[in-house]
Design a protein around this motif. Structure first.
Motif, PDB file in Angstrom:
ATOM      1  N   SER A   6       0.818  -1.216   0.000  1.00 58.56           N
ATOM      2  CA  SER A   6       0.000   0.000   0.000  1.00 58.56           C
ATOM      3  C   SER A   6       0.855   1.270   0.000  1.00 58.56           C
ATOM      4  CB  SER A   6      -0.943   0.003   1.191  1.00 58.56           C
ATOM      5  OG  SER A   6      -0.182   0.028   2.386  1.00 58.56           O
TER       6      SER A   6
ATOM      7  N   ARG B  72      -3.096   4.912 -10.082  1.00 57.33           N
ATOM      8  CA  ARG B  72      -3.948   5.240  -8.933  1.00 57.33           C
ATOM      9  C   ARG B  72      -3.896   6.731  -8.628  1.00 57.33           C
ATOM     10  NH1 ARG B  72      -2.828   1.644  -4.050  1.00 57.33           N
ATOM     11  NH2 ARG B  72      -3.987   0.184  -5.343  1.00 57.33           N
ATOM     12  N   LEU B  73      -2.709   7.331  -8.744  1.00 51.21           N
ATOM     13  CA  LEU B  73      -2.568   8.764  -8.522  1.00 51.21           C
ATOM     14  C   LEU B  73      -3.414   9.558  -9.514  1.00 51.21           C
ATOM     15  CD1 LEU B  73      -1.025  11.110  -7.086  1.00 51.21           C
ATOM     16  CD2 LEU B  73       0.681  10.885  -8.891  1.00 51.21           C
TER      17      LEU B  73
ATOM     18  N   VAL C 198      -6.101   8.481 -11.226  1.00 49.45           N
ATOM     19  CA  VAL C 198      -7.529   8.248 -11.008  1.00 49.45           C
ATOM     20  C   VAL C 198      -8.030   9.017  -9.790  1.00 49.45           C
ATOM     21  CG1 VAL C 198      -9.217   6.483 -10.367  1.00 49.45           C
ATOM     22  CG2 VAL C 198      -7.596   6.039 -12.211  1.00 49.45           C
ATOM     23  N   TYR C 199      -7.274   8.994  -8.713  1.00 48.00           N
ATOM     24  CA  TYR C 199      -7.719   9.690  -7.499  1.00 48.00           C
ATOM     25  C   TYR C 199      -7.724  11.205  -7.685  1.00 48.00           C
ATOM     26  CZ  TYR C 199      -7.731   5.521  -4.537  1.00 48.00           C
ATOM     27  OH  TYR C 199      -8.017   4.318  -3.964  1.00 48.00           O
ATOM     28  N   SER C 200      -6.689  11.746  -8.323  1.00 44.54           N
ATOM     29  CA  SER C 200      -6.660  13.197  -8.489  1.00 44.54           C
ATOM     30  C   SER C 200      -7.734  13.663  -9.469  1.00 44.54           C
ATOM     31  CB  SER C 200      -5.272  13.663  -8.943  1.00 44.54           C
ATOM     32  OG  SER C 200      -4.946  13.127 -10.196  1.00 44.54           O
TER      33      SER C 200
ATOM     34  N   GLY D  63     -10.524  12.081  -9.967  1.00 41.91           N
ATOM     35  CA  GLY D  63     -11.783  11.873  -9.246  1.00 41.91           C
ATOM     36  C   GLY D  63     -12.097  13.031  -8.321  1.00 41.91           C
ATOM     37  N   ALA D  64     -11.076  13.553  -7.658  1.00 43.43           N
ATOM     38  CA  ALA D  64     -11.284  14.713  -6.786  1.00 43.43           C
ATOM     39  C   ALA D  64     -11.709  15.928  -7.601  1.00 43.43           C
ATOM     40  CB  ALA D  64     -10.007  15.011  -6.009  1.00 43.43           C
TER      41      ALA D  64
ATOM     42  N   VAL E 230      -4.672  16.213  -3.583  1.00 43.41           N
ATOM     43  CA  VAL E 230      -4.691  14.752  -3.572  1.00 43.41           C
ATOM     44  C   VAL E 230      -3.363  14.177  -4.037  1.00 43.41           C
ATOM     45  CG1 VAL E 230      -5.745  12.724  -4.658  1.00 43.41           C
ATOM     46  CG2 VAL E 230      -7.182  14.534  -3.765  1.00 43.41           C
ATOM     47  N   SER E 231      -2.795  14.746  -5.084  1.00 37.98           N
ATOM     48  CA  SER E 231      -1.519  14.209  -5.568  1.00 37.98           C
ATOM     49  C   SER E 231      -0.395  14.441  -4.563  1.00 37.98           C
ATOM     50  CB  SER E 231      -1.165  14.807  -6.920  1.00 37.98           C
ATOM     51  OG  SER E 231      -0.972  16.190  -6.814  1.00 37.98           O
TER      52      SER E 231
ATOM     53  N   MET F 108      -0.968  11.932  -1.633  1.00 43.91           N
ATOM     54  CA  MET F 108      -0.610  10.552  -1.979  1.00 43.91           C
ATOM     55  C   MET F 108       0.900  10.387  -2.121  1.00 43.91           C
ATOM     56  SD  MET F 108      -3.567   9.356  -4.627  1.00 43.91           S
ATOM     57  CE  MET F 108      -2.934   7.686  -4.748  1.00 43.91           C
TER      58      MET F 108
END
Length: 81
Positions: free
Chosen positions: A5, A12-13, A15-17, A19-20, A60-61, A64
């Motif tokens: 993890s 993933r970075l 997609v998450y950023s 997504g935010a 977010v980036s 992470m």
């Protein structure tokens, strides 16, 4: 393949950023649709939404990346760190 993890996955970075950013833009769009303000106010809400989306992506980036690599701070110029 190891499921660590603490590893930073670029996918993933991304997609998450993104997504935010999408979440912030959905909030801005919902505000415009529900309030139905004048054109100037709608433009202002959209502008704030765009700035908020960029800020959310940056937050977010950075979160992470620091979670994966730690918060060592910025190395000084000219150092080998």
């Amino acid at each position: 393949m190891s499921d660590d993890s603490d590893d930073l996955s670029i996918g993933r970075l991304a997609v998450y950023s993104l997504g935010a950013a999408v979440a912030v833009l959905v909030v801005a769009t919902t505000l415009i649709a529900v309030l139905q303000p004048s054109a100037g106010v709608s433009l202002a809400i959209a502008g704030v939404g765009l700035l908020g989306a960029v800020a959310a992506m940056g937050f977010v980036s950075k979160w992470m990346t620091r979670r994966a690599y730690g918060d060592d701070g910025d190395p000084k110029p000219g150092s080998d760190a």
